[in-house]
Structure formats: structure tokens, C-alpha cells
Design an enzyme around this catalytic site. Structure first.
Site, PDB file in Angstrom:
ATOM      1  N   CYS A 104      66.898  41.794  23.550  1.00  0.00           N
ATOM      2  CA  CYS A 104      66.227  40.734  24.312  1.00  0.00           C
ATOM      3  C   CYS A 104      66.144  41.143  25.789  1.00  0.00           C
ATOM      4  CB  CYS A 104      66.908  39.387  24.102  1.00  0.00           C
ATOM      5  SG  CYS A 104      65.857  38.007  24.629  1.00  0.00           S
ATOM      6  N   HIS A 208      66.866  38.941  18.289  1.00  0.00           N
ATOM      7  CA  HIS A 208      68.327  38.815  18.355  1.00  0.00           C
ATOM      8  C   HIS A 208      68.999  39.207  17.043  1.00  0.00           C
ATOM      9  CE1 HIS A 208      68.914  37.093  22.366  1.00  0.00           C
ATOM     10  NE2 HIS A 208      67.682  36.643  22.199  1.00  0.00           N
ATOM     11  N   GLU A 210      71.907  40.245  16.650  1.00  0.00           N
ATOM     12  CA  GLU A 210      73.307  39.793  16.629  1.00  0.00           C
ATOM     13  C   GLU A 210      73.459  38.416  15.991  1.00  0.00           C
ATOM     14  OE1 GLU A 210      71.375  39.453  19.164  1.00  0.00           O
ATOM     15  OE2 GLU A 210      71.891  37.613  20.256  1.00  0.00           O
TER      16      GLU A 210
END
Ligand code: MN
Length: 239
Positions: A104, A208, A210
Site C-alpha cells: 500500500c 493488503h 497482510e
């Protein structure tokens, strides 16, 4: 570098969400956090000598001054020391072949470090809030991306298309030197991944991974770090 609250405390903190750390650890890496530091702006090699890979996590907007623009009214208040530290780290990591993944904001840092620019407020350009429909959540903000075959983005995604967790209002505009766009959002074509055209492992994703336990993007960085380029590889070569 954020104001943070935990337990009975409410004070400035250097913080990394645990989901990034857990992805790294599950992939076999030991995660070490690098807080913003004026000493690293001047001498990023101090820490890079000890690392096998560098992960730039998400966060507030990069200061528009870093790419020669005036700040948009919707842009976050900048954190100049964080910008300067991360820009120095990514430039030095690329120069010495340490694998780099940016997520990001981190993808945007990679682009700015290479002389690229950012679109500062997508809703104004696109007329939609597709890339950040709700603030502060990933579930409900997913969209489709399409990666080019043969790219690092394609390999890290495990295929040409994917539904990704999204939470951004800025994006890569002019692509920096030595980079190429390797994935785009379905429909509006917003750049969703950039990667290095050189031999070093350098990838930025606008989404994202994660936030997605099934994503292999962070594990792809760990694989690249294990394969060489960083400090650990040098030590192994030295016996
Ligand atoms: Mn997006």
C-alpha cells in the site's frame, strides 16, 4: 510513528500491526522492526547490512513534497521523518540487491523513491470510492486485480487474477525509473503492483496481503530473501 492507545497508555508509538509480523513468521522469517530514524536517513546501510529483506508496511500518505507536488486537501498530514527514512532504506536496499516488498503506502514509497509520482485522491479522478469504500476495514473493501503473466506480481498472487483487500485513496501515477506496472485493478485500470525491471527482487502491491491469511505475497518476499541478496546470504557464502 502514530499516536496510539494500549493498556492504560495513550502516547506516540512506533508500531507495526501484528498481521504483517505473523505473515513473515509463518513464512520462516524473523521480523525486526525499524523505527523512523534520522541516522538511517544518512546511513541506511547501518541496518541493511543486517537484513535479508525489507518490508515497507502501509500507513499515512507520502508527503507530496517528496515528489514535487502540492498536498491535496484530502491527503494525510505528513510524517516527514518516516518518509525520509523509508525512501533512504528502499533506495539503498535496491542499490545493494536486498529484496524489497512494499505494501500500500510501501508500494507508493517504492515508486517515489524511483522518481515517480502519485495520484493524491482517486475518488476525485475516478468518480468512485471503489478502492476505499469504507474507512478502517478490509472486509467489504475487496476488489479484483489482474496481473501480467511472467511478472513477480503474478507469481506472488499465484495466478493472473485475485480478489484483494483494498484500503487506499492514492495510487501510483507516473511510474518511477526502473519500474513497471505489473498488475492493475479490474475496470478502472488503477496501478495495483509495480516491480523492478532489473535483477533485484523489488515488488510493491497497492493492496493488503497482510489482511488475507491465504495470501502468498509476503511469503514471496521471504522466499526471495532466503534465496540471496541480503546479509544472511553473504554469511552463508562466507561459510
Ligand atoms: Mn485498489
Amino acid at each position: 510513528m502514530e499516536p496510539a492507545r494500549w493498556s492504560v497508555w495513550d502516547m506516540p508509538a512506533a508500531l507495526v500491526p501484528m498481521n504483517y509480523i505473523e505473515h513473515l513468521q509463518r513464512a520462516g522469517a524473523v521480523a525486526m522492526m525499524i523505527p523512523p530514524d534520522p541516522a538511517l536517513v544518512d546511513r541506511p546501510e547501518t541496518v541493511l547490512d543486517r537484513l535479508d529483506g525489507l518490508l515497507l508496511v502501509g500507513g499515512v500518505d507520502v508527503d507530496a513534497a517528496c515528489y514535487g507536488d502540492e498536498p491535496h486537501p484530502e491527503s494525510d498530514p505528513p510524517i516527514p521523518l518516516r518518509d525520509a527514512t523509508e525512501l533512504a532504506l528502499v533506495r539503498a536496499a535496491v542499490a545493494r540487491g536486498v529484496p524489497v516488498l512494499g505494501i500500500c503506502r510501501g508500494a507508493q514509497v517504492i515508486n517515489v523513491a524511483a522518481g515517480g509520482t502519485l495520484s493524491q485522491h482517486l475518488p476525485e479522478e475516478l468518480g468512485t470510492t471503489e478502492h476505499r469504500r469504507a474507512i478502517g476495514v478490509f472486509i467489504g473493501n475487496e476488489h479484483e486485480v489482474e496481473a501480467e503473466p511472467g511478472t513477480r506480481a503474478f507469481a506472488a498472487m499465484g495466478g493472473p487474477t485475485g480478489l484483494v483487500a483494498s484500503h487506499h485513496h492514492q495510487a501510483i501515477d507516473r511510474v518511477g525509473d526502473g519500474l513497471r506496472v505489473s498488475a492493475r485493478a479490474d475496470g478502472d485500470g488503477v496501478a495495483e503492483a509495480v516491480e523492478g525491471t532489473g535483477p533485484g527482487w523489488l515488488l510493491g502491491v497497492q493492496w493488503h496481503p497482510e489482511a488475507d491469511p491465504d495470501s502468498g505475497v509476503i511469503a514471496a518476499l521471504v522466499d526471495a530473501a532466503r534465496d540471496g541478496g541480503g546479509a544472511g546470504a553473504d554469511r552463508e557464502e562466507g561459510g
